[in-house]
Design an enzyme around this catalytic site. Structure first.
Site, PDB file in Angstrom:
ATOM      1  N   SER A  91       1.139  -1.325   0.013  1.00 17.39           N
ATOM      2  CA  SER A  91      -0.087  -0.222   0.109  1.00 17.39           C
ATOM      3  C   SER A  91       0.744   1.403  -0.162  1.00 17.39           C
ATOM      4  O   SER A  91       1.659   1.273  -0.925  1.00 17.39           O
ATOM      5  CB  SER A  91      -1.023   0.035   1.344  1.00 17.39           C
ATOM      6  OG  SER A  91      -2.346   0.912   0.819  1.00 17.39           O
ATOM      7  N   HIS A 200      -8.475   2.153  -0.658  1.00 16.37           N
ATOM      8  CA  HIS A 200      -7.986   0.883  -1.764  1.00 16.37           C
ATOM      9  C   HIS A 200     -10.155   0.420  -1.530  1.00 16.37           C
ATOM     10  O   HIS A 200      -9.796  -0.984  -2.266  1.00 16.37           O
ATOM     11  CB  HIS A 200      -7.169  -0.490  -1.076  1.00 16.37           C
ATOM     12  CG  HIS A 200      -6.926   0.062  -1.221  1.00 16.37           C
ATOM     13  ND1 HIS A 200      -5.402   0.674  -1.941  1.00 16.37           N
ATOM     14  CD2 HIS A 200      -5.585  -0.080   0.554  1.00 16.37           C
ATOM     15  CE1 HIS A 200      -4.140   0.820  -1.748  1.00 16.37           C
ATOM     16  NE2 HIS A 200      -4.252   0.664  -0.082  1.00 16.37           N
TER      17      HIS A 200
END
Length: 315
Positions: A91, A200
């Site tokens: 991430s 996300h």
């Protein structure tokens, strides 16, 4: 032997992190001081003292985790001539990987992830988005739970972290329904995570426009070390593709398990978690026990990694 340096994302921060490194390594303090000047926050003080609500606020967490990881990377580069064959990041950690591979300058990256954190926090009103961890379900079962739980609201897989370990993200009410449906489907554990931003998922797509504008003002260089991008579990063929992946990364899931497997398929057998915490090392044990995983967040970890890599004559 091929090696990978992995850089952690949000969730690896903790008050007191990197304290011994900051005391022992002047270059580590220099990295923190540079980042602090770039965004106008004393990151050394926040790392040492918090408070919790500050170090865990998305706009601070992102630059402080990136800074801590690059501080360790700089100490590594000062201590060894060896370079990994690949870099990747979970991430937020992908931005750190881009600094390590010289795609982005450090100061530019710190400012960019500080803005990214602000955009993410502002994209969804407080309390209206969340994330939850589901343990013990196959990926397809998680996806079915999300489809069953939406009822017109957003809820989807956000992090495919390891077999049987998937994080979902979306609207708070939909997450609550998904937790109950996951338990009914046989999940060993299903619980909300202590985060305020539904990372996300499509709720963050509106933030992409401002992030794209900021990215377009920066110079992106050619990677000096191949970067495995976790939105697609592939190494991009061009800088243009890399940038597109980075933008999609904001609102699409992290394919972490798939990325690790892709690196193993490329011959990687040693993975080094470079930065605070041991989250990624724990995931590696669930993804592929055949690989060697090392942690590097202090001088002891540094010495172990230097010994392993130099013994194998890595580049």
């Amino acid at each position: 032997m091929k090696t990978v340096f992995m850089f952690p994302g949000q969730g690896s921060q903790a008050i007191g992190m990197m304290s011994s490194l900051l005391q022992e390594q002047a270059i580590a303090r220099e990295v923190f001081e540079q980042a602090s000047a770039a965004i106008g926050h004393d990151l050394i003080k926040i790392a040492a003292e918090g408070p919790e609500d500050v170090i865990n606020s998305t706009a601070i967490t992102q630059p402080i985790v990136l800074t801590a990881s690059i501080a360790m990377w700089k100490v590594w580069r000062q201590s060894s001539e060896c370079l990994p064959d690949f870099v990747c990041g979970h991430s937020l950690g992908e931005y750190t990987a881009l600094v390590a591979s010289e795609v982005l300058g450090f100061e530019d990256a710190v400012k960019l992830v500080n803005l990214r954190g602000q955009l993410m926090q502002n994209a969804v009103p407080h309390g209206q988005g969340a994330m939850a961890a589901l343990l013990g379900l196959e990926d397809q079962a998680v996806e079915q739970v999300c489809a069953q739980s939406g009822e017109g609201e957003v809820v989807s897989a956000a992090n495919y972290n390891a077999p049987g370990q998937v994080v979902i993200s979306g609207a708070t009410a939909a997450l609550a329904r998904a937790i109950e449906n996951a338990k009914a489907a046989g999940a060993k554990r299903a619980a909300m995570l202590p985060v305020s931003v539904p990372c996300h998922c499509s709720l963050l797509e509106p933030a992409g426009k401002d992030l794209a504008e900021a990215m377009n003002k920066l110079g992106f260089g050619e990677p000096q070390i191949p970067v495995m991008q976790n939105v697609c579990a592939q190494i991009p063929a061009s800088v243009s593709e890399l940038k597109d992946n980075l933008l999609n990364h904001l609102h699409q899931p992290v394919l972490w398990a798939q990325s690790v497997r892709a690196l193993v398929d490329l011959g990687a057998s040693v993975f080094v978690e470079c930065g605070p915490g041991k989250v990624l090392s724990g995931l590696n044990k669930r993804i592929d026990r055949s690989v060697t995983t090392l942690n590097m967040s202090d001088s002891a970890g540094l010495n172990e990694v230097v010994s392993v890599m130099e013994a194998h004559g890595d580049r």
